[in-house]
Scaffold this motif. Structure first.
Motif, PDB file in Angstrom:
ATOM      1  N   THR A 188       0.847  -1.166  -0.089  1.00  0.00           N
ATOM      2  CA  THR A 188       0.043   0.037  -0.009  1.00  0.00           C
ATOM      3  C   THR A 188       0.855   1.104  -0.015  1.00  0.00           C
ATOM      4  O   THR A 188       1.737   1.480   0.788  1.00  0.00           O
ATOM      5  N   VAL A 189       0.627   2.159  -0.949  1.00  0.00           N
ATOM      6  CA  VAL A 189       1.518   3.390  -1.015  1.00  0.00           C
ATOM      7  C   VAL A 189       0.747   4.744  -0.805  1.00  0.00           C
ATOM      8  O   VAL A 189      -0.459   4.951  -1.056  1.00  0.00           O
ATOM      9  N   LEU A 190       1.391   5.468   0.136  1.00  0.00           N
ATOM     10  CA  LEU A 190       0.593   6.775   0.644  1.00  0.00           C
ATOM     11  C   LEU A 190       1.755   7.909  -0.200  1.00  0.00           C
ATOM     12  O   LEU A 190       2.759   7.830   0.418  1.00  0.00           O
ATOM     13  N   LEU A 191       1.002   8.601  -1.138  1.00  0.00           N
ATOM     14  CA  LEU A 191       2.108   9.425  -1.881  1.00  0.00           C
ATOM     15  C   LEU A 191       1.359  10.699  -1.738  1.00  0.00           C
ATOM     16  O   LEU A 191       0.602  11.206  -1.803  1.00  0.00           O
ATOM     17  N   THR A 192       2.601  11.577  -1.281  1.00  0.00           N
ATOM     18  CA  THR A 192       2.270  12.923  -1.261  1.00  0.00           C
ATOM     19  C   THR A 192       3.169  13.583  -2.326  1.00  0.00           C
ATOM     20  O   THR A 192       4.434  13.275  -2.752  1.00  0.00           O
ATOM     21  N   THR A 193       2.604  14.491  -3.171  1.00  0.00           N
ATOM     22  CA  THR A 193       3.201  15.049  -4.278  1.00  0.00           C
ATOM     23  C   THR A 193       2.504  16.319  -4.845  1.00  0.00           C
ATOM     24  O   THR A 193       1.267  16.632  -4.452  1.00  0.00           O
ATOM     25  N   GLN A 194       3.495  17.253  -5.603  1.00  0.00           N
ATOM     26  CA  GLN A 194       2.938  18.445  -5.961  1.00  0.00           C
ATOM     27  C   GLN A 194       2.720  18.455  -7.590  1.00  0.00           C
ATOM     28  O   GLN A 194       2.084  19.382  -8.165  1.00  0.00           O
ATOM     29  N   TYR A 195       2.947  17.049  -8.246  1.00  0.00           N
ATOM     30  CA  TYR A 195       2.761  17.008  -9.537  1.00  0.00           C
ATOM     31  C   TYR A 195       1.395  16.249  -9.663  1.00  0.00           C
ATOM     32  O   TYR A 195       1.071  15.386  -9.517  1.00  0.00           O
ATOM     33  N   LEU A 196       0.496  17.010 -10.078  1.00  0.00           N
ATOM     34  CA  LEU A 196      -0.833  16.585 -10.258  1.00  0.00           C
ATOM     35  C   LEU A 196      -0.956  15.600 -11.290  1.00  0.00           C
ATOM     36  O   LEU A 196      -1.912  14.772 -11.052  1.00  0.00           O
ATOM     37  N   ASP A 197      -0.411  15.497 -12.405  1.00  0.00           N
ATOM     38  CA  ASP A 197      -0.371  14.456 -13.304  1.00  0.00           C
ATOM     39  C   ASP A 197       0.152  13.010 -12.668  1.00  0.00           C
ATOM     40  O   ASP A 197      -0.268  12.095 -13.212  1.00  0.00           O
ATOM     41  N   GLU A 198       1.088  13.182 -11.661  1.00  0.00           N
ATOM     42  CA  GLU A 198       1.554  12.066 -11.122  1.00  0.00           C
ATOM     43  C   GLU A 198       0.339  11.455 -10.336  1.00  0.00           C
ATOM     44  O   GLU A 198       0.333  10.272 -10.514  1.00  0.00           O
ATOM     45  N   ALA A 199      -0.259  12.000  -9.573  1.00  0.00           N
ATOM     46  CA  ALA A 199      -1.331  11.762  -8.658  1.00  0.00           C
ATOM     47  C   ALA A 199      -2.465  11.187  -9.622  1.00  0.00           C
ATOM     48  O   ALA A 199      -3.086  10.042  -9.293  1.00  0.00           O
ATOM     49  N   ASP A 200      -2.666  11.605 -10.993  1.00  0.00           N
ATOM     50  CA  ASP A 200      -3.668  11.423 -11.895  1.00  0.00           C
ATOM     51  C   ASP A 200      -3.302   9.846 -12.093  1.00  0.00           C
ATOM     52  O   ASP A 200      -3.970   9.057 -12.760  1.00  0.00           O
ATOM     53  N   GLN A 201      -1.794   9.714 -12.615  1.00  0.00           N
ATOM     54  CA  GLN A 201      -1.371   8.485 -13.054  1.00  0.00           C
ATOM     55  C   GLN A 201      -1.342   7.199 -11.960  1.00  0.00           C
ATOM     56  O   GLN A 201      -1.650   6.205 -12.404  1.00  0.00           O
ATOM     57  N   LEU A 202      -1.083   7.572 -10.885  1.00  0.00           N
ATOM     58  CA  LEU A 202      -0.814   6.513  -9.826  1.00  0.00           C
ATOM     59  C   LEU A 202      -1.977   6.333  -9.005  1.00  0.00           C
ATOM     60  O   LEU A 202      -2.193   4.958  -8.353  1.00  0.00           O
ATOM     61  N   ALA A 203      -2.511   7.142  -8.517  1.00  0.00           N
ATOM     62  CA  ALA A 203      -3.460   7.091  -7.405  1.00  0.00           C
ATOM     63  C   ALA A 203      -4.896   6.326  -7.655  1.00  0.00           C
ATOM     64  O   ALA A 203      -5.497   6.636  -8.544  1.00  0.00           O
ATOM     65  N   ASP A 204      -5.262   5.561  -6.792  1.00  0.00           N
ATOM     66  CA  ASP A 204      -6.667   4.926  -6.865  1.00  0.00           C
ATOM     67  C   ASP A 204      -7.643   5.792  -6.402  1.00  0.00           C
ATOM     68  O   ASP A 204      -8.783   6.026  -6.883  1.00  0.00           O
ATOM     69  N   ASP A 205      -7.147   6.294  -5.199  1.00  0.00           N
ATOM     70  CA  ASP A 205      -8.114   7.498  -4.486  1.00  0.00           C
ATOM     71  C   ASP A 205      -7.243   8.726  -4.071  1.00  0.00           C
ATOM     72  O   ASP A 205      -5.885   8.416  -3.967  1.00  0.00           O
ATOM     73  N   ILE A 206      -7.755   9.687  -4.033  1.00  0.00           N
ATOM     74  CA  ILE A 206      -6.980  10.859  -3.647  1.00  0.00           C
ATOM     75  C   ILE A 206      -7.752  11.715  -2.243  1.00  0.00           C
ATOM     76  O   ILE A 206      -8.907  11.795  -2.208  1.00  0.00           O
ATOM     77  N   ALA A 207      -6.884  12.010  -1.556  1.00  0.00           N
ATOM     78  CA  ALA A 207      -7.456  12.874  -0.325  1.00  0.00           C
ATOM     79  C   ALA A 207      -6.846  14.211  -0.611  1.00  0.00           C
ATOM     80  O   ALA A 207      -5.304  14.387  -0.500  1.00  0.00           O
ATOM     81  N   VAL A 208      -7.663  15.258  -0.623  1.00  0.00           N
ATOM     82  CA  VAL A 208      -7.166  16.652  -0.820  1.00  0.00           C
ATOM     83  C   VAL A 208      -7.107  17.389   0.550  1.00  0.00           C
ATOM     84  O   VAL A 208      -8.221  17.453   1.345  1.00  0.00           O
ATOM     85  N   VAL A 209      -5.854  17.800   1.098  1.00  0.00           N
ATOM     86  CA  VAL A 209      -5.987  18.391   2.518  1.00  0.00           C
ATOM     87  C   VAL A 209      -5.648  19.802   2.335  1.00  0.00           C
ATOM     88  O   VAL A 209      -4.926  20.318   1.559  1.00  0.00           O
ATOM     89  N   ASP A 210      -6.512  20.679   3.005  1.00  0.00           N
ATOM     90  CA  ASP A 210      -6.116  22.005   3.260  1.00  0.00           C
ATOM     91  C   ASP A 210      -6.450  22.394   4.715  1.00  0.00           C
ATOM     92  O   ASP A 210      -7.470  21.933   5.231  1.00  0.00           O
ATOM     93  N   HIS A 211      -5.767  23.261   5.102  1.00  0.00           N
ATOM     94  CA  HIS A 211      -6.004  23.908   6.567  1.00  0.00           C
ATOM     95  C   HIS A 211      -6.048  22.811   7.708  1.00  0.00           C
ATOM     96  O   HIS A 211      -6.653  23.097   8.463  1.00  0.00           O
ATOM     97  N   GLY A 212      -5.194  21.739   7.534  1.00  0.00           N
ATOM     98  CA  GLY A 212      -5.053  20.525   8.323  1.00  0.00           C
ATOM     99  C   GLY A 212      -6.158  19.648   8.368  1.00  0.00           C
ATOM    100  O   GLY A 212      -6.231  18.935   9.228  1.00  0.00           O
ATOM    101  N   GLN A 213      -7.077  19.807   7.361  1.00  0.00           N
ATOM    102  CA  GLN A 213      -8.398  18.868   7.389  1.00  0.00           C
ATOM    103  C   GLN A 213      -8.495  18.178   5.867  1.00  0.00           C
ATOM    104  O   GLN A 213      -8.077  18.774   4.884  1.00  0.00           O
TER     105      GLN A 213
END
Length: 314
Positions: A188-213
Motif C-alpha cells: 500500500t502506497v501513501l503518496l504526497t506530490t505536487q505533480y498533479l499528473d503524477e497523482a492522476d497516473q498512480l492514485a486509486d484514491d485521492i485525499a485533498v488536504v487544506d488547513h489541516g483537514q
C-alpha cells in the motif's frame, strides 16, 4: 469490507500558535495508492510524520495495519517504509554497498542483507550499476536507489514524499512503473506530490488536504466530475474576447477564465450543453472561433477549485 490498512481519525497537531492539523481523517484500503494532495502548509507532511511514528498527535488516533502509531510504534515501524523527498543514500558507497548497509541497519544478518540487496538491484534494474559509487549515478538512478532502500524489509505500507521531484520525464516514468509493481505485489502506497499528473497516473484514491483537514476524497475521475466539463474557446480575433466572454457567461452562469490572449475557458457544471449549441450561440453573437472544445477538467483545475488557489501548483 476489510479494515483499512491506514486509518486516521480526528488528528490534531499544533506547533505553538500554528495549527498544522485540525481533525484530519484518512482511510486507505490495502493494496492501493492513496494520493495526498494539498498546498504548501496544508498539513500533509505533519500527517505523514504522525502516521510514520516520527511525531505524536496532540489528539485523535491512527493505525497502520491495525497497530496504533503511538502505543505500538515499534510494530508500526516494522511494517512501513519511508522514502523522503531528498535521496538519503551515501554517495561514497556503491549502490550495492548502500543496500547492504541499510539491510544491516534493519537488523538483517550479513547473508540476508547481501541476498536482499541483490534481489532489489535485479528487480529494479540497477544491477549493472550496483558496484559503481552513487556519486556517479544520475538523478533518476539515485531516486530509484533511495526508493528501494525503503523496501529492505518488504513494508506493508510505503510512504512516498515527492518521489519524482526534479526528475526528467523518462526517470519519472521509471519511478511510476516501480510504484505500480510494488502495488501489484500488495504494498500500500501513501503518496504526497505536487505533480498533479503524477497523482492522476498512480492514485486509486485521492485525499485533498487544506488547513489541516481532508476537504475532499475520491478517485481522480470522481473528483473531476465534481466540477463538470470544461469548455475551451480559441478566437480568430483576440479583439472579440470581451464579447465571447459575455456569451460564455450567459451559457455557463459563471465568468470564464482567460487562458491566453485569444483563449477562454469556463466550467459547464450540469454537462447539458452540446458543442453544436455553443457554436451556434457564438455565431449569433458574431464571434468567430478558431476552435471550440469540450473536455474533462484536469486534476490541476480540480485542485485549484477545491483549495481556492489562483496560482499554479507546479
Amino acid at each position: 469490507m476489510a479494515d483499512p490498512i491506514v486509518f486516521a481519525e480526528g488528528l490534531h497537531k499544533s506547533f505553538g500558535d500554528t495549527h498544522a492539523l485540525r481533525g484530519l481523517d484518512l482511510s486507505v484500503p490495502r493494496g492501493t495508492v492513496c494520493g495526498v494532495l494539498g498546498p504548501n502548509g496544508a498539513g500533509k507532511t505533519t500527517a505523514v510524520r504522525i502516521l510514520a511514528t516520527l511525531s505524536d498527535p496532540d489528539a485523535g488516533h491512527a493505525r497502520i495495519a491495525g497497530y496504533d502509531v503511538v502505543r505500538d510504534a515499534g510494530k508500526v515501524r516494522a511494517r512501513i517504509g519511508l522514502a523522503g523527498q531528498h535521496a538519503a543514500v551515501d554517495e561514497k558507497l556503491t549502490g550495492r554497498g548502500n543496500l547492504r548497509m541499510f539491510g544491516r541497519l534493519s537488523h538483517l544478518s550479513r547473508r540476508q542483507a547481501h541476498r536482499r540487496a541483490d534481489e532489489l538491484l535485479e528487480r529494479f534494474g540497477l544491477m549493472d550499476a550496483a558496484d559503481r559509487q552513487v556519486t556517479g549515478y544520475s538523478g533518476g538512478m539515485r531516486r530509484r536507489l533511495d526508493l528501494i532502500t525503503s523496501l529492505i524489509l518488504r513494508p506493508e505500507v510505503l510512504f512516498l514524499d515527492e518521489p519524482t521531484t526534479g526528475l526528467d520525464p523518462r526517470s519519472r516514468g521509471e519511478i511510476w512503473d516501480n510504484v505500480r509493481e510494488l502495488v501489484a505485489d500488495g504494498t500500500t502506497v501513501l503518496l504526497t506530490t505536487q505533480y498533479l499528473d503524477e497523482a492522476d497516473q498512480l492514485a486509486d484514491d485521492i485525499a485533498v488536504v487544506d488547513h489541516g483537514q481532508v476537504i475532499a476524497t475520491g478517485t481522480p475521475d470522481e473528483l473531476k466530475a465534481t466540477i463538470g466539463d470544461r469548455l475551451d474557446v480559441v478566437l480568430e480575433d483576440p479583439a472579440a474576447l470581451s464579447q465571447a466572454a459575455t456569451v460564455l457567461k450567459a451559457l455557463a452562469g459563471t465568468d470564464p477564465t482567460m487562458t491566453g490572449a485569444d483563449r477562454l475557458s469556463v466550467a459547464l457544471p450540469d454537462g447539458s450543453f452540446r458543442l453544436a449549441d455553443i457554436v451556434r450561440e457564438l455565431d449569433r453573437a458574431e464571434v468567430a472561433a478558431a476552435d471550440v472544445r469540450l473536455r474533462r477538467p484536469t486534476l490541476d483545475e480540480v485542485f485549484l477549485r477545491l483549495t481556492d488557489r489562483k496560482e499554479s501548483v507546479r
